[in-house]
Design a protein around this motif. Sequence first.
Motif, PDB file in Angstrom:
ATOM      1  N   GLN A 148       8.639 -16.744 -20.094  1.00 24.96           N
ATOM      2  CA  GLN A 148       7.537 -15.797 -20.239  1.00 24.96           C
ATOM      3  C   GLN A 148       6.359 -16.153 -19.333  1.00 24.96           C
ATOM      4  O   GLN A 148       5.812 -15.291 -18.638  1.00 24.96           O
ATOM      5  CB  GLN A 148       7.070 -15.722 -21.693  1.00 24.96           C
ATOM      6  N   ALA A 149       5.949 -17.415 -19.336  1.00 23.91           N
ATOM      7  CA  ALA A 149       4.809 -17.825 -18.508  1.00 23.91           C
ATOM      8  C   ALA A 149       5.104 -17.600 -17.035  1.00 23.91           C
ATOM      9  O   ALA A 149       4.241 -17.145 -16.271  1.00 23.91           O
ATOM     10  CB  ALA A 149       4.470 -19.288 -18.772  1.00 23.91           C
ATOM     11  N   ARG A 150       6.333 -17.919 -16.611  1.00 26.60           N
ATOM     12  CA  ARG A 150       6.710 -17.720 -15.206  1.00 26.60           C
ATOM     13  C   ARG A 150       6.667 -16.239 -14.826  1.00 26.60           C
ATOM     14  O   ARG A 150       6.152 -15.871 -13.762  1.00 26.60           O
ATOM     15  CB  ARG A 150       8.124 -18.272 -14.969  1.00 26.60           C
ATOM     16  N   LEU A 151       7.215 -15.403 -15.695  1.00 28.47           N
ATOM     17  CA  LEU A 151       7.259 -13.977 -15.381  1.00 28.47           C
ATOM     18  C   LEU A 151       5.878 -13.340 -15.459  1.00 28.47           C
ATOM     19  O   LEU A 151       5.575 -12.404 -14.709  1.00 28.47           O
ATOM     20  CB  LEU A 151       8.222 -13.279 -16.350  1.00 28.47           C
ATOM     21  N   GLN A 152       5.023 -13.818 -16.342  1.00 30.03           N
ATOM     22  CA  GLN A 152       3.661 -13.299 -16.389  1.00 30.03           C
ATOM     23  C   GLN A 152       2.876 -13.706 -15.141  1.00 30.03           C
ATOM     24  O   GLN A 152       2.021 -12.956 -14.673  1.00 30.03           O
ATOM     25  CB  GLN A 152       2.961 -13.797 -17.659  1.00 30.03           C
ATOM     26  N   GLU A 153       3.183 -14.879 -14.606  1.00 29.12           N
ATOM     27  CA  GLU A 153       2.558 -15.280 -13.346  1.00 29.12           C
ATOM     28  C   GLU A 153       3.030 -14.382 -12.210  1.00 29.12           C
ATOM     29  O   GLU A 153       2.243 -13.994 -11.343  1.00 29.12           O
ATOM     30  CB  GLU A 153       2.907 -16.742 -13.042  1.00 29.12           C
ATOM     31  N   VAL A 154       4.316 -14.043 -12.207  1.00 33.58           N
ATOM     32  CA  VAL A 154       4.836 -13.094 -11.207  1.00 33.58           C
ATOM     33  C   VAL A 154       4.159 -11.739 -11.370  1.00 33.58           C
ATOM     34  O   VAL A 154       3.784 -11.092 -10.386  1.00 33.58           O
ATOM     35  CB  VAL A 154       6.368 -12.953 -11.336  1.00 33.58           C
ATOM     36  N   GLN A 155       3.988 -11.308 -12.622  1.00 34.95           N
ATOM     37  CA  GLN A 155       3.308 -10.039 -12.890  1.00 34.95           C
ATOM     38  C   GLN A 155       1.895 -10.051 -12.324  1.00 34.95           C
ATOM     39  O   GLN A 155       1.448  -9.066 -11.706  1.00 34.95           O
ATOM     40  CB  GLN A 155       3.277  -9.778 -14.399  1.00 34.95           C
ATOM     41  N   LEU A 156       1.174 -11.148 -12.508  1.00 36.15           N
ATOM     42  CA  LEU A 156      -0.179 -11.267 -11.970  1.00 36.15           C
ATOM     43  C   LEU A 156      -0.169 -11.222 -10.451  1.00 36.15           C
ATOM     44  O   LEU A 156      -1.003 -10.543  -9.832  1.00 36.15           O
ATOM     45  CB  LEU A 156      -0.813 -12.578 -12.453  1.00 36.15           C
ATOM     46  N   GLN A 157       0.788 -11.908  -9.827  1.00 38.81           N
ATOM     47  CA  GLN A 157       0.887 -11.890  -8.365  1.00 38.81           C
ATOM     48  C   GLN A 157       1.184 -10.491  -7.846  1.00 38.81           C
ATOM     49  O   GLN A 157       0.630 -10.070  -6.824  1.00 38.81           O
ATOM     50  CB  GLN A 157       1.971 -12.866  -7.904  1.00 38.81           C
ATOM     51  N   VAL A 158       2.069  -9.781  -8.550  1.00 39.00           N
ATOM     52  CA  VAL A 158       2.397  -8.413  -8.135  1.00 39.00           C
ATOM     53  C   VAL A 158       1.164  -7.520  -8.217  1.00 39.00           C
ATOM     54  O   VAL A 158       0.904  -6.713  -7.311  1.00 39.00           O
ATOM     55  CB  VAL A 158       3.541  -7.854  -9.007  1.00 39.00           C
ATOM     56  N   ASN A 159       0.381  -7.659  -9.276  1.00 42.27           N
ATOM     57  CA  ASN A 159      -0.842  -6.859  -9.409  1.00 42.27           C
ATOM     58  C   ASN A 159      -1.828  -7.182  -8.289  1.00 42.27           C
ATOM     59  O   ASN A 159      -2.459  -6.272  -7.721  1.00 42.27           O
ATOM     60  CB  ASN A 159      -1.492  -7.126 -10.769  1.00 42.27           C
ATOM     61  N   GLN A 160      -1.962  -8.453  -7.957  1.00 47.42           N
ATOM     62  CA  GLN A 160      -2.870  -8.845  -6.877  1.00 47.42           C
ATOM     63  C   GLN A 160      -2.392  -8.305  -5.537  1.00 47.42           C
ATOM     64  O   GLN A 160      -3.193  -7.790  -4.742  1.00 47.42           O
ATOM     65  CB  GLN A 160      -2.992 -10.367  -6.835  1.00 47.42           C
ATOM     66  N   LEU A 161      -1.097  -8.427  -5.274  1.00 47.54           N
ATOM     67  CA  LEU A 161      -0.554  -7.925  -4.008  1.00 47.54           C
ATOM     68  C   LEU A 161      -0.675  -6.409  -3.914  1.00 47.54           C
ATOM     69  O   LEU A 161      -0.875  -5.860  -2.819  1.00 47.54           O
ATOM     70  CB  LEU A 161       0.911  -8.343  -3.863  1.00 47.54           C
ATOM     71  N   THR A 162      -0.554  -5.739  -5.053  1.00 43.87           N
ATOM     72  CA  THR A 162      -0.720  -4.277  -5.060  1.00 43.87           C
ATOM     73  C   THR A 162      -2.131  -3.898  -4.626  1.00 43.87           C
ATOM     74  O   THR A 162      -2.316  -2.991  -3.789  1.00 43.87           O
ATOM     75  CB  THR A 162      -0.435  -3.720  -6.464  1.00 43.87           C
ATOM     76  N   ILE A 163      -3.128  -4.588  -5.175  1.00 48.97           N
ATOM     77  CA  ILE A 163      -4.519  -4.306  -4.813  1.00 48.97           C
ATOM     78  C   ILE A 163      -4.762  -4.614  -3.341  1.00 48.97           C
ATOM     79  O   ILE A 163      -5.362  -3.821  -2.603  1.00 48.97           O
ATOM     80  CB  ILE A 163      -5.476  -5.137  -5.696  1.00 48.97           C
ATOM     81  N   ILE A 164      -4.274  -5.774  -2.889  1.00 42.22           N
ATOM     82  CA  ILE A 164      -4.499  -6.169  -1.493  1.00 42.22           C
ATOM     83  C   ILE A 164      -3.840  -5.188  -0.538  1.00 42.22           C
ATOM     84  O   ILE A 164      -4.450  -4.748   0.447  1.00 42.22           O
ATOM     85  CB  ILE A 164      -3.959  -7.599  -1.261  1.00 42.22           C
ATOM     86  N   ALA A 165      -2.584  -4.814  -0.822  1.00 42.16           N
ATOM     87  CA  ALA A 165      -1.880  -3.879   0.059  1.00 42.16           C
ATOM     88  C   ALA A 165      -2.551  -2.514   0.063  1.00 42.16           C
ATOM     89  O   ALA A 165      -2.636  -1.850   1.109  1.00 42.16           O
ATOM     90  CB  ALA A 165      -0.421  -3.751  -0.379  1.00 42.16           C
ATOM     91  N   ALA A 166      -3.044  -2.078  -1.110  1.00 45.90           N
ATOM     92  CA  ALA A 166      -3.732  -0.787  -1.182  1.00 45.90           C
ATOM     93  C   ALA A 166      -5.031  -0.828  -0.388  1.00 45.90           C
ATOM     94  O   ALA A 166      -5.371   0.132   0.320  1.00 45.90           O
ATOM     95  CB  ALA A 166      -4.006  -0.422  -2.639  1.00 45.90           C
ATOM     96  N   VAL A 167      -5.785  -1.938  -0.485  1.00 47.73           N
ATOM     97  CA  VAL A 167      -7.023  -2.086   0.281  1.00 47.73           C
ATOM     98  C   VAL A 167      -6.728  -2.062   1.773  1.00 47.73           C
ATOM     99  O   VAL A 167      -7.420  -1.406   2.564  1.00 47.73           O
ATOM    100  CB  VAL A 167      -7.742  -3.394  -0.106  1.00 47.73           C
ATOM    101  N   LEU A 168      -5.687  -2.771   2.171  1.00 49.75           N
ATOM    102  CA  LEU A 168      -5.319  -2.799   3.585  1.00 49.75           C
ATOM    103  C   LEU A 168      -4.909  -1.413   4.082  1.00 49.75           C
ATOM    104  O   LEU A 168      -5.249  -1.006   5.195  1.00 49.75           O
ATOM    105  CB  LEU A 168      -4.180  -3.793   3.802  1.00 49.75           C
ATOM    106  N   LEU A 169      -4.164  -0.695   3.240  1.00 52.64           N
ATOM    107  CA  LEU A 169      -3.710   0.641   3.647  1.00 52.64           C
ATOM    108  C   LEU A 169      -4.884   1.591   3.796  1.00 52.64           C
ATOM    109  O   LEU A 169      -4.969   2.347   4.772  1.00 52.64           O
ATOM    110  CB  LEU A 169      -2.713   1.181   2.617  1.00 52.64           C
ATOM    111  N   VAL A 170      -5.817   1.547   2.836  1.00 51.68           N
ATOM    112  CA  VAL A 170      -7.001   2.411   2.916  1.00 51.68           C
ATOM    113  C   VAL A 170      -7.840   2.052   4.130  1.00 51.68           C
ATOM    114  O   VAL A 170      -8.289   2.928   4.887  1.00 51.68           O
ATOM    115  CB  VAL A 170      -7.829   2.279   1.621  1.00 51.68           C
ATOM    116  N   SER A 171      -8.069   0.760   4.355  1.00 55.47           N
ATOM    117  CA  SER A 171      -8.875   0.323   5.498  1.00 55.47           C
ATOM    118  C   SER A 171      -8.235   0.735   6.811  1.00 55.47           C
ATOM    119  O   SER A 171      -8.906   1.160   7.743  1.00 55.47           O
ATOM    120  CB  SER A 171      -9.058  -1.197   5.454  1.00 55.47           C
ATOM    121  N   SER A 172      -6.910   0.596   6.877  1.00 51.56           N
ATOM    122  CA  SER A 172      -6.199   0.959   8.104  1.00 51.56           C
ATOM    123  C   SER A 172      -6.302   2.454   8.381  1.00 51.56           C
ATOM    124  O   SER A 172      -6.489   2.873   9.520  1.00 51.56           O
ATOM    125  CB  SER A 172      -4.732   0.544   7.977  1.00 51.56           C
TER     126      SER A 172
END
Length: 497
Positions: A331-355
């Motif tokens: 559970q802890a491992r998968l929740q950490e993956v979930q957090l990373q996915v959420n962070q990468l989603t925000i970063i990729a969305a910011v990059l896409l909008v900026s681009s």
Amino acid sequence: MPNPGEETPPSDGSDPQSVPCRPGKARQAQESHDGDVPSLCPPQLPTSSPPRVLSMAELLETAQEVSKMTIAHEIVVNRDFKLQEVNFSPSSLESRVKETLHKAFWDSLKEQLSASPPDYTHVIQLLQEIKETILSLLLPRHSRLRGQIEEALDMELITQEAEHGALDIPNLTMYILGTMAMLCAPIRDEEVQRLRGVTDPVQLLREIFRVLDLMKMDMVNFTIQSLRPHLQDHSVQYEQKKFQELLAKLPHSLDHTTEWLHKAAAEVSASSLSSPSHPEVHGSPAPLSLGAVSRSSSTPSPMSVLNQGYMNLLRWEPSLEKYPETLLMDQARLQEVQLQVNQLTIIAAVLLVSSSVCGSALFSSPGFREALLDISNHVHQEVSESLLQLGYPAFTSDKSASLKGQIRSIAEDDNAVRSVIEQRIHSFLSLHLSPSAQNSCSLPKGLAPIQEELLEVGHRLGSVIHHNRQVYGPYYLAILKKVVLPGAEPEAGIDSF
């Protein structure tokens, strides 16, 4: 803490996952394990009978078995797993109680040694504990050293010397430090050497115990490293055996797992009805492309249901849902993956909008992507400075307002850009659920800036899921056949993943 080597997994080399058993072959499968691993073809699922109340002894035994299973699982799945010293906050209750008790003991020892004549009662007890600890650090090949320690720290002789007031504490502690220097890991050499300069016998004994605790931890971690290859070879059979034993004691231990698969099956069925062909989204494969439908168009395949269940873990809401029992150790491992996915989603969305606002040429400049980890004003400031440095026209007020507004809106749950990026990331990660497909996963459009991080997350997710599927696959199949997809025929692909 239980000794990791206390109970070893079965070593017969059998693999219950290789060929799922069909009716009539359960006895043969069980006999092939020579009685070491209970038959899991099919596994014994919980019944609807009322739960049996366990006695305190049974509860303690069950907790110990769970602890052993968790440690073995952690050693196999987490290559960086090791024991570390627990450091409580100085202001915590645990720290205050520990410090009070330790101070009382060492103050008492100091009073005993300061008495006339000295009282060596506590010293003898400490020397006995030190001797036992040092002996526990020896390997089987250290037979000569073991004999030397037994002779040098002969407790009967030490007791006689204490009774006659002839106990030579400095000489004994110097021998102990020399032995510790031989046995300790290189990382402890400096600490052991430093103890040679401590002259106060009470302080020296206290420091010897502290360093010996560290050396015991080093030995346990060495044992863990030594056990890892053996556990990796037999971890699937071992975890299955232990889980079946726990299931026999706690017959309602798969309720949350069943509910989790029920939800996944409903989602796959709804998706199949609304989009039977599972079209791609912007060139990226749909999340359920791995075995999305069975040969019967009306019945989802077990593979698609299980994959959907795994992907749902990346959207888990702890306040609304209970974690499946079969995934609690991860559970802890998968929740950490979930957090990373959420962070990468925000970063990729910011990059896409900026681009889209600034133009893609800017994103080829070194270090620019790293500068866009924050949002709104910071992104605007970094973009403006980078435009000036590269000789591009400065932002207009309209473009500035558009960039800030679009970035701020990414935080909204229904933001279109964020939803598209999240869907593409999940589509990409879903391909990592199949070990054979991991090396051929194509990156969906718009995710190139986070490719390295996304690949790392995909491999982490795939590793956890692959092990989980190997261990609990028979249970998932049994639940799907009995509860979620009743009446499904073997031809529909329900006999194996």
